[in-house]
Scaffold this motif. Structure first.
Motif, PDB file in Angstrom:
ATOM      1  N   ARG A 166       0.846  -1.191   0.000  1.00 20.23           N
ATOM      2  CA  ARG A 166       0.000   0.000   0.000  1.00 20.23           C
ATOM      3  C   ARG A 166       0.883   1.244   0.000  1.00 20.23           C
ATOM      4  O   ARG A 166       1.940   1.282   0.625  1.00 20.23           O
ATOM      5  N   HIS A 167       0.410   2.261  -0.721  1.00 17.50           N
ATOM      6  CA  HIS A 167       1.101   3.551  -0.755  1.00 17.50           C
ATOM      7  C   HIS A 167       0.083   4.680  -0.686  1.00 17.50           C
ATOM      8  O   HIS A 167      -0.933   4.652  -1.387  1.00 17.50           O
ATOM      9  N   ASP A 168       0.346   5.662   0.175  1.00 16.33           N
ATOM     10  CA  ASP A 168      -0.464   6.876   0.241  1.00 16.33           C
ATOM     11  C   ASP A 168       0.357   8.027  -0.319  1.00 16.33           C
ATOM     12  O   ASP A 168       1.505   8.228   0.099  1.00 16.33           O
ATOM     13  N   GLY A 169      -0.203   8.794  -1.240  1.00 13.62           N
ATOM     14  CA  GLY A 169       0.554   9.910  -1.788  1.00 13.62           C
ATOM     15  C   GLY A 169      -0.240  10.735  -2.767  1.00 13.62           C
ATOM     16  O   GLY A 169      -1.380  10.409  -3.109  1.00 13.62           O
ATOM     17  N   PRO A 170       0.358  11.825  -3.261  1.00 11.11           N
ATOM     18  CA  PRO A 170      -0.355  12.750  -4.146  1.00 11.11           C
ATOM     19  C   PRO A 170      -0.263  12.397  -5.622  1.00 11.11           C
ATOM     20  O   PRO A 170      -0.824  13.090  -6.451  1.00 11.11           O
ATOM     21  N   TRP A 171       0.450  11.314  -5.990  1.00 10.30           N
ATOM     22  CA  TRP A 171       0.678  11.013  -7.398  1.00 10.30           C
ATOM     23  C   TRP A 171      -0.542  10.366  -8.030  1.00 10.30           C
ATOM     24  O   TRP A 171      -1.194   9.515  -7.439  1.00 10.30           O
ATOM     25  N   HIS A 172      -0.803  10.764  -9.281  1.00  8.16           N
ATOM     26  CA  HIS A 172      -1.979  10.255  -9.981  1.00  8.16           C
ATOM     27  C   HIS A 172      -1.603   9.368 -11.168  1.00  8.16           C
ATOM     28  O   HIS A 172      -2.473   8.936 -11.918  1.00  8.16           O
ATOM     29  N   ASP A 173      -0.315   9.074 -11.376  1.00  8.83           N
ATOM     30  CA  ASP A 173       0.078   8.158 -12.458  1.00  8.83           C
ATOM     31  C   ASP A 173      -0.166   6.729 -11.977  1.00  8.83           C
ATOM     32  O   ASP A 173       0.748   5.991 -11.624  1.00  8.83           O
ATOM     33  N   THR A 174      -1.441   6.362 -11.994  1.00 10.50           N
ATOM     34  CA  THR A 174      -1.943   5.171 -11.312  1.00 10.50           C
ATOM     35  C   THR A 174      -1.186   3.904 -11.668  1.00 10.50           C
ATOM     36  O   THR A 174      -0.730   3.167 -10.795  1.00 10.50           O
ATOM     37  N   GLU A 175      -1.030   3.613 -12.954  1.00  9.16           N
ATOM     38  CA  GLU A 175      -0.446   2.340 -13.355  1.00  9.16           C
ATOM     39  C   GLU A 175       1.029   2.245 -12.968  1.00  9.16           C
ATOM     40  O   GLU A 175       1.506   1.172 -12.583  1.00  9.16           O
ATOM     41  N   ASN A 176       1.764   3.355 -13.055  1.00 11.16           N
ATOM     42  CA  ASN A 176       3.175   3.310 -12.670  1.00 11.16           C
ATOM     43  C   ASN A 176       3.328   3.031 -11.176  1.00 11.16           C
ATOM     44  O   ASN A 176       4.216   2.283 -10.761  1.00 11.16           O
ATOM     45  N   VAL A 177       2.475   3.633 -10.361  1.00 13.04           N
ATOM     46  CA  VAL A 177       2.539   3.408  -8.916  1.00 13.04           C
ATOM     47  C   VAL A 177       2.174   1.959  -8.607  1.00 13.04           C
ATOM     48  O   VAL A 177       2.834   1.291  -7.806  1.00 13.04           O
ATOM     49  N   LEU A 178       1.120   1.442  -9.231  1.00 17.75           N
ATOM     50  CA  LEU A 178       0.723   0.053  -8.980  1.00 17.75           C
ATOM     51  C   LEU A 178       1.821  -0.920  -9.410  1.00 17.75           C
ATOM     52  O   LEU A 178       2.088  -1.910  -8.725  1.00 17.75           O
ATOM     53  N   ALA A 179       2.470  -0.637 -10.546  1.00 18.18           N
ATOM     54  CA  ALA A 179       3.559  -1.505 -11.004  1.00 18.18           C
ATOM     55  C   ALA A 179       4.687  -1.542  -9.977  1.00 18.18           C
ATOM     56  O   ALA A 179       5.262  -2.603  -9.691  1.00 18.18           O
ATOM     57  N   ALA A 180       5.028  -0.384  -9.408  1.00 20.61           N
ATOM     58  CA  ALA A 180       6.066  -0.340  -8.383  1.00 20.61           C
ATOM     59  C   ALA A 180       5.631  -1.083  -7.129  1.00 20.61           C
ATOM     60  O   ALA A 180       6.439  -1.748  -6.463  1.00 20.61           O
ATOM     61  N   LEU A 181       4.341  -1.012  -6.793  1.00 17.46           N
ATOM     62  CA  LEU A 181       3.850  -1.696  -5.599  1.00 17.46           C
ATOM     63  C   LEU A 181       3.926  -3.216  -5.743  1.00 17.46           C
ATOM     64  O   LEU A 181       4.166  -3.928  -4.760  1.00 17.46           O
ATOM     65  N   PHE A 182       3.718  -3.737  -6.941  1.00 19.42           N
ATOM     66  CA  PHE A 182       3.873  -5.185  -7.140  1.00 19.42           C
ATOM     67  C   PHE A 182       5.322  -5.617  -6.866  1.00 19.42           C
ATOM     68  O   PHE A 182       5.556  -6.673  -6.279  1.00 19.42           O
ATOM     69  N   VAL A 183       6.281  -4.784  -7.277  1.00 17.93           N
ATOM     70  CA  VAL A 183       7.680  -5.090  -6.980  1.00 17.93           C
ATOM     71  C   VAL A 183       7.904  -5.077  -5.473  1.00 17.93           C
ATOM     72  O   VAL A 183       8.566  -5.963  -4.909  1.00 17.93           O
TER      73      VAL A 183
END
Length: 215
Positions: A166-183
């Motif tokens: 899980r990540h909380d933050g102001p970024w809206h580049d949804t797919e890039n954040v989700l990809a990093a979270l899988f890592v």
């Protein structure tokens, strides 16, 4: 001349902050099977298994493309012919708004401001720099991004790996954040040192959806 140098230095510092590498700070929880059930995890061949789609979740094929890249980094092999485990992935993003004092649930996370001062003393000029917060506007939404991977042993049907990030933050580049979270969710696979931990990972490009083997 001195004033010009100060302005130039401030511009360089601000540019470095804006263009530097971006990391996702993830909070990860993992439950891994113990031996002998954990034997199936190392270098496992897997197939995707789709569950019900939830609100805020990207299309299943996009989620699987994000997860496939992270799974490959962890040493797993996508194999639709002779898999040993199934992988069910989930991911969603929800928005909320800041109130003037902090973030929901008492989690205060300040932003950054930049300060620059020029002064004079008996011995010459002086320059000062400072960072502080908060900077975020309460009218701008923040986002909670979450992913999950659930692995089952296809021979026994038992869950052998359950991990979430899980990540909380102001970024809206949804797919890039989700990809990093899988890592982040697969950090330490197949035997992470701690079940609950913080993992920082850089934003990563999303790979293509995994090719399906010919049947």
């Amino acid at each position: 001349m001195r004033a010009t140098l100060v302005v130039l230095l401030a511009t360089v510092l601000l540019g470095a902050c804006a263009t530097g590498p971006r990391n996702v700070d993830a909070y990860v929880q993992t439950q891994a099977a113990r031996a002998p059930g954990s034997a199936v995890l190392s270098g496992a061949h897997y197939r995707f298994e789709r569950g019900p789609q939830t609100v805020g979740q990207p299309a299943p094929e996009r989620l699987e493309a994000m997860a496939a890249s992270a799974l490959a980094r962890a040493g797993l092999v996508h194999d639709g012919l002779k898999p040993s485990v199934s992988v069910q992935v989930g991911g969603q993003v929800s928005a909320y708004w800041l109130d003037g004092s902090g973030w929901p649930g008492g989690y205060v996370r300040p932003g950054w401001t930049f300060g620059l001062g020029v002064g004079h003393s008996f011995r010459g000029g002086s320059v000062g720099f400072g960072f502080g917060g908060p900077l975020w506007d309460p009218s701008i939404p923040a986002y909670v991004s979450e992913v999950s991977l659930l692995m089952r042993d296809l021979q026994t049907g038992q869950i052998v790996y359950d991990t979430r990030a899980r990540h909380d933050g102001p970024w809206h580049d949804t797919e890039n954040v989700l990809a990093a979270l899988f890592v982040a969710a697969l950090e330490g696979y197949p035997a992470p040192m701690q079940p609950t931990r913080r993992v920082d990972v850089p934003l990563l490009p999303i790979g293509p959806a995994p090719a399906q083997p010919v049947r």
